[in-house]
Write a protein that holds these residues in place. Structure first.
Motif, PDB file in Angstrom:
ATOM      1  N   HIS A 161      77.317  66.599  -9.492  1.00 45.06           N
ATOM      2  CA  HIS A 161      77.097  66.872  -8.183  1.00 45.06           C
ATOM      3  C   HIS A 161      76.242  66.042  -7.196  1.00 45.06           C
ATOM      4  CE1 HIS A 161      77.240  70.599  -5.304  1.00 45.06           C
ATOM      5  NE2 HIS A 161      75.969  69.875  -4.735  1.00 45.06           N
ATOM      6  N   VAL A 162      76.819  65.191  -6.601  1.00 43.91           N
ATOM      7  CA  VAL A 162      76.253  64.050  -5.860  1.00 43.91           C
ATOM      8  C   VAL A 162      77.026  64.002  -4.368  1.00 43.91           C
ATOM      9  CG1 VAL A 162      75.751  62.673  -8.074  1.00 43.91           C
ATOM     10  CG2 VAL A 162      77.922  62.468  -7.025  1.00 43.91           C
ATOM     11  N   VAL A 163      76.000  63.030  -3.549  1.00 44.81           N
ATOM     12  CA  VAL A 163      76.656  62.723  -2.230  1.00 44.81           C
ATOM     13  C   VAL A 163      76.371  61.550  -1.905  1.00 44.81           C
ATOM     14  CG1 VAL A 163      76.691  65.280  -1.482  1.00 44.81           C
ATOM     15  CG2 VAL A 163      74.636  63.919  -1.116  1.00 44.81           C
ATOM     16  N   SER A 164      76.610  60.931  -0.691  1.00 41.68           N
ATOM     17  CA  SER A 164      76.381  59.866  -0.239  1.00 41.68           C
ATOM     18  C   SER A 164      75.788  60.036   1.172  1.00 41.68           C
ATOM     19  CB  SER A 164      77.209  58.605   0.017  1.00 41.68           C
ATOM     20  OG  SER A 164      78.166  59.000   0.790  1.00 41.68           O
ATOM     21  N   ALA A 165      74.942  59.400   1.723  1.00 46.13           N
ATOM     22  CA  ALA A 165      74.405  59.407   3.331  1.00 46.13           C
ATOM     23  C   ALA A 165      75.520  59.368   4.157  1.00 46.13           C
ATOM     24  CB  ALA A 165      73.281  58.414   3.532  1.00 46.13           C
ATOM     25  N   LEU A 166      76.398  58.638   3.906  1.00 48.26           N
ATOM     26  CA  LEU A 166      77.524  58.587   4.856  1.00 48.26           C
ATOM     27  C   LEU A 166      78.750  59.633   4.609  1.00 48.26           C
ATOM     28  CD1 LEU A 166      79.611  56.928   6.859  1.00 48.26           C
ATOM     29  CD2 LEU A 166      80.346  55.661   4.901  1.00 48.26           C
ATOM     30  N   GLY A 167      78.841  59.888   3.513  1.00 48.19           N
ATOM     31  CA  GLY A 167      79.717  61.382   3.372  1.00 48.19           C
ATOM     32  C   GLY A 167      79.230  62.477   3.803  1.00 48.19           C
ATOM     33  N   MET A 168      77.720  62.847   3.865  1.00 49.13           N
ATOM     34  CA  MET A 168      77.200  63.787   4.312  1.00 49.13           C
ATOM     35  C   MET A 168      77.271  63.621   5.758  1.00 49.13           C
ATOM     36  SD  MET A 168      76.574  66.090   2.139  1.00 49.13           S
ATOM     37  CE  MET A 168      75.848  67.275   3.291  1.00 49.13           C
ATOM     38  N   ALA A 169      77.203  62.712   6.495  1.00 48.59           N
ATOM     39  CA  ALA A 169      77.004  62.364   7.829  1.00 48.59           C
ATOM     40  C   ALA A 169      78.734  62.794   8.224  1.00 48.59           C
ATOM     41  CB  ALA A 169      76.880  61.033   8.315  1.00 48.59           C
ATOM     42  N   ILE A 170      79.515  62.484   7.686  1.00 48.73           N
ATOM     43  CA  ILE A 170      81.015  62.552   8.106  1.00 48.73           C
ATOM     44  C   ILE A 170      81.213  64.160   8.100  1.00 48.73           C
ATOM     45  CG2 ILE A 170      83.448  62.582   7.494  1.00 48.73           C
ATOM     46  CD1 ILE A 170      82.601  59.489   6.499  1.00 48.73           C
ATOM     47  N   ILE A 171      81.096  65.013   7.038  1.00 49.25           N
ATOM     48  CA  ILE A 171      80.910  66.217   6.813  1.00 49.25           C
ATOM     49  C   ILE A 171      80.044  66.975   7.963  1.00 49.25           C
ATOM     50  CG2 ILE A 171      80.072  68.233   5.300  1.00 49.25           C
ATOM     51  CD1 ILE A 171      80.731  66.225   2.882  1.00 49.25           C
ATOM     52  N   THR A 172      78.814  66.670   8.117  1.00 48.72           N
ATOM     53  CA  THR A 172      78.269  67.391   9.283  1.00 48.72           C
ATOM     54  C   THR A 172      78.699  67.187  10.520  1.00 48.72           C
ATOM     55  OG1 THR A 172      76.241  66.904   7.756  1.00 48.72           O
ATOM     56  CG2 THR A 172      75.914  67.651  10.081  1.00 48.72           C
ATOM     57  N   GLU A 173      79.366  66.068  10.990  1.00 55.44           N
ATOM     58  CA  GLU A 173      80.202  65.786  12.180  1.00 55.44           C
ATOM     59  C   GLU A 173      81.115  66.705  12.380  1.00 55.44           C
ATOM     60  OE1 GLU A 173      81.712  61.857  12.408  1.00 55.44           O
ATOM     61  OE2 GLU A 173      79.764  60.900  11.881  1.00 55.44           O
ATOM     62  N   HIS A 174      81.823  67.169  11.375  1.00 56.37           N
ATOM     63  CA  HIS A 174      82.984  68.035  11.436  1.00 56.37           C
ATOM     64  C   HIS A 174      82.420  69.182  11.425  1.00 56.37           C
ATOM     65  CE1 HIS A 174      86.808  65.583  10.717  1.00 56.37           C
ATOM     66  NE2 HIS A 174      85.806  64.823   9.735  1.00 56.37           N
ATOM     67  N   ALA A 175      81.364  69.665  10.755  1.00 52.71           N
ATOM     68  CA  ALA A 175      80.854  71.230  10.729  1.00 52.71           C
ATOM     69  C   ALA A 175      80.253  71.453  12.099  1.00 52.71           C
ATOM     70  CB  ALA A 175      79.984  71.186   9.752  1.00 52.71           C
ATOM     71  N   MET A 176      79.720  70.385  12.771  1.00 50.88           N
ATOM     72  CA  MET A 176      79.052  70.611  13.999  1.00 50.88           C
ATOM     73  C   MET A 176      79.770  70.686  15.019  1.00 50.88           C
ATOM     74  SD  MET A 176      75.554  70.935  13.593  1.00 50.88           S
ATOM     75  CE  MET A 176      74.961  70.617  15.291  1.00 50.88           C
ATOM     76  N   ALA A 177      81.311  70.416  14.832  1.00 55.36           N
ATOM     77  CA  ALA A 177      82.308  70.610  15.973  1.00 55.36           C
ATOM     78  C   ALA A 177      82.560  71.870  16.112  1.00 55.36           C
ATOM     79  CB  ALA A 177      83.360  69.447  15.832  1.00 55.36           C
ATOM     80  N   ASN A 178      82.191  72.733  15.011  1.00 54.83           N
ATOM     81  CA  ASN A 178      82.496  74.224  15.054  1.00 54.83           C
ATOM     82  C   ASN A 178      81.657  74.936  15.672  1.00 54.83           C
ATOM     83  OD1 ASN A 178      82.588  77.066  13.973  1.00 54.83           O
ATOM     84  ND2 ASN A 178      84.322  76.283  12.890  1.00 54.83           N
ATOM     85  N   PRO A 179      81.854  75.560  16.911  1.00 53.32           N
ATOM     86  CA  PRO A 179      80.664  76.293  17.636  1.00 53.32           C
ATOM     87  C   PRO A 179      79.961  77.513  16.803  1.00 53.32           C
ATOM     88  CG  PRO A 179      82.971  76.760  18.473  1.00 53.32           C
ATOM     89  CD  PRO A 179      83.365  75.902  17.398  1.00 53.32           C
ATOM     90  N   ILE A 180      80.651  77.861  15.933  1.00 49.72           N
ATOM     91  CA  ILE A 180      80.190  79.217  15.167  1.00 49.72           C
ATOM     92  C   ILE A 180      79.163  78.430  14.149  1.00 49.72           C
ATOM     93  CG2 ILE A 180      80.277  80.779  13.466  1.00 49.72           C
ATOM     94  CD1 ILE A 180      83.252  81.473  14.773  1.00 49.72           C
ATOM     95  N   PHE A 181      79.431  77.353  13.642  1.00 47.71           N
ATOM     96  CA  PHE A 181      78.523  76.554  12.817  1.00 47.71           C
ATOM     97  C   PHE A 181      77.305  76.119  13.661  1.00 47.71           C
ATOM     98  CE2 PHE A 181      76.667  72.984  10.751  1.00 47.71           C
ATOM     99  CZ  PHE A 181      76.661  73.245   9.270  1.00 47.71           C
ATOM    100  N   ARG A 182      77.429  75.573  14.613  1.00 46.12           N
ATOM    101  CA  ARG A 182      76.571  74.843  15.428  1.00 46.12           C
ATOM    102  C   ARG A 182      75.586  75.896  15.920  1.00 46.12           C
ATOM    103  NH1 ARG A 182      77.583  69.813  18.867  1.00 46.12           N
ATOM    104  NH2 ARG A 182      75.707  69.607  19.965  1.00 46.12           N
ATOM    105  N   GLN A 183      75.951  77.385  16.247  1.00 44.79           N
ATOM    106  CA  GLN A 183      75.028  78.362  16.585  1.00 44.79           C
ATOM    107  C   GLN A 183      74.215  78.787  15.318  1.00 44.79           C
ATOM    108  OE1 GLN A 183      77.086  81.877  18.130  1.00 44.79           O
ATOM    109  NE2 GLN A 183      75.358  82.961  18.494  1.00 44.79           N
ATOM    110  N   ILE A 184      74.954  78.812  14.076  1.00 43.41           N
ATOM    111  CA  ILE A 184      74.086  79.373  13.047  1.00 43.41           C
ATOM    112  C   ILE A 184      72.891  78.188  12.721  1.00 43.41           C
ATOM    113  CG2 ILE A 184      74.051  79.655  10.508  1.00 43.41           C
ATOM    114  CD1 ILE A 184      76.797  80.930  11.027  1.00 43.41           C
ATOM    115  N   VAL A 185      73.304  77.044  12.827  1.00 45.27           N
ATOM    116  CA  VAL A 185      72.062  76.182  12.174  1.00 45.27           C
ATOM    117  C   VAL A 185      71.025  76.003  13.203  1.00 45.27           C
ATOM    118  CG1 VAL A 185      73.573  75.083  10.776  1.00 45.27           C
ATOM    119  CG2 VAL A 185      73.501  74.103  13.028  1.00 45.27           C
ATOM    120  N   ALA A 186      71.127  76.536  14.527  1.00 44.06           N
ATOM    121  CA  ALA A 186      70.286  76.489  15.654  1.00 44.06           C
ATOM    122  C   ALA A 186      69.463  77.605  15.755  1.00 44.06           C
ATOM    123  CB  ALA A 186      70.965  76.131  16.929  1.00 44.06           C
ATOM    124  N   THR A 187      69.644  78.846  14.971  1.00 43.70           N
ATOM    125  CA  THR A 187      69.129  79.840  14.876  1.00 43.70           C
ATOM    126  C   THR A 187      67.679  79.878  14.211  1.00 43.70           C
ATOM    127  OG1 THR A 187      71.296  81.022  14.948  1.00 43.70           O
ATOM    128  CG2 THR A 187      69.467  82.398  14.277  1.00 43.70           C
TER     129      THR A 187
END
Length: 406
Positions: A161-187
């Motif tokens: 179970h491993v990740v890279s900094a670049l890989g997590m940045a790409i995953i987060t870019e996609h996740a933050m493009a979702n308005p529901i996800f964005r609202q949750i992580v700002a709560t």
């Protein structure tokens, strides 16, 4: 800002000058062994340190878990199993046999990093934890996130179970493009329905309370991973995402704030290519068509940076035999600056164009070729007929003397 257009083997180079040339800004000193800072909208990398090296992620894994819960099971009810309740580590204190709305469970998981919630979500959305983990890895592969391999939905230690900094940045870019996800992580504060009394959860991401403009997203810690964080902040229309891996307890929060500060202080939004800028000609169905940009190109530049966009045109081949009208979308242009992909823009036609017609010369050449083939076939047929008659004479010469052999 002047533009100069030159052809380079099917691509084009646009030379732009924003300021007098100078050296890039010196990045801050960080304790993290892996780190990256990117523009959330374009993926442009502003800073990187061992961005492809693999590290244990701890609970920043739950970014992918939450995203899949939102996109594949948002309207489902989470039924908590005994296995979910008994997950080690941080917990939302879900009770086996209880049922909860998916939105509440996802929110609780992202705020207090409950491993029980992650496990229950995986069972509900994927049908089983192994199948959900497969969904996680398939999504990362589809997004071309390097150095990512998930083995569980929570981030508990696992050699695979491993990740890279670049890989997590790409995953987060996609996740933050979702308005529901964005609202949750700002709560900052949320509650879970009574069982028997409601539980109140406070977000563990300190950036939300201490950093101006912070909008999420997730922290993590295990002994194997040390301190990890994916942070995001927005200022003056610019959104930055940072990933810090294998940081120290003393260095995590100063690193997170300093890296974001460095990005906002030294980079500003510019438009090397503006909407309506003429980009050159594109060949569509043997027809050269003058095109312009259909949108602004956003780029974060430091003072004095020399910007040299390289354009690669991707025409719409479905228009090859069709008429083209003025201001019609005819393709896209992929753009890289200083060796880094920074996105794409729509290509808009600047003129009308009739359907492609094959020229008279081309048609005559086609007729000539067809006639030549027909003549060749005729000659071969006649040659074969003569050859067969001669062969018959050699094999049976008696037919020249008649039927009487006496």
């Amino acid at each position: 800002m002047a533009l100069a257009l030159t052809s380079i083997l099917g691509t084009f180079a646009l030379s732009t000058s924003v300021y007098a040339a100078s050296a890039p800004p010196t990045p801050p000193s960080l304790s993290a062994q892996g780190a990256i800072l990117v523009d959330a909208n374009t993926g442009q990398i502003l800073y990187g340190r061992h961005i492809r090296q693999e590290f244990y992620p701890a609970s920043i894994t739950k970014i992918m878990t939450a995203y899949l819960a939102i996109t594949h099971g948002w309207n489902k009810t989470v039924h908590v199993s005994v296995e979910a309740q008994n997950q080690p580590g941080s917990s939302c204190y879900l009770r086996a046999g209880q049922a909860y709305p998916m939105p509440r469970v996802v929110t609780a998981m992202m705020m207090v990093s409950g491993n029980d919630a992650a496990y229950a979500i995986a069972q509900t959305v994927g049908g089983s934890v192994p199948h959900f983990v497969q969904m996680m890895n398939q999504t990362a592969q589809r997004w071309h996130a390097p150095g990512i391999h998930f083995a569980n939905p929570s981030g508990l230690p696992n050699p695979h179970h491993v990740v890279s900094a670049l890989g997590m940045a790409i995953i987060t870019e996609h996740a933050m493009a979702n308005p529901i996800f964005r609202q949750i992580v700002a709560t900052k504060v949320a509650s879970l329905p009574p069982d028997p009394t409601p539980r109140i959860y406070y977000n563990q991401n300190r950036l939300l309370y201490t950093y101006p403009g912070a909008i999420g997203v997730k922290i993590g810690y295990t002994i194997e991973a040390d301190e990890t964080i994916v942070g995001a902040a927005q200022r003056h229309g610019v959104t930055l995402i940072e990933v810090l891996l294998k940081d120290t307890p003393a260095g995590l929060w100063p690193d997170a704030a300093n890296l974001l500060n460095w990005g906002f202080q030294h980079f500003s939004l510019v438009h090397p290519i503006k909407a309506g800028a003429i980009l050159g000609t594109v060949d569509i169905g043997h027809r050269p068509i003058l095109v312009k940009s259909g949108a602004n190109l956003n780029y974060l530049a430091y003072p004095g940076e020399s910007i040299h966009p390289i354009l690669h045109f991707v025409p719409n081949n479905h228009l090859a035999s069709k008429p083209i009208t003025r201001n019609e979308l005819v393709g896209s242009v992929q753009i890289s600056i200083n060796g880094q992909d920074v996105g794409s823009l729509p290509l808009i036609s600047l003129s009308t164009m009739a359907p492609y017609q094959k020229s008279f010369v081309w048609r005559w050449k086609w007729i000539e070729s067809t006639l030549a083939v027909m003549i060749l076939i005729k000659l071969l047929s006649r040659y074969r007929s003569r050859y067969r008659r001669r062969k018959t004479l050699r094999v049976n010469p008696w037919h020249l003397r008649g039927s009487d052999s006496r």
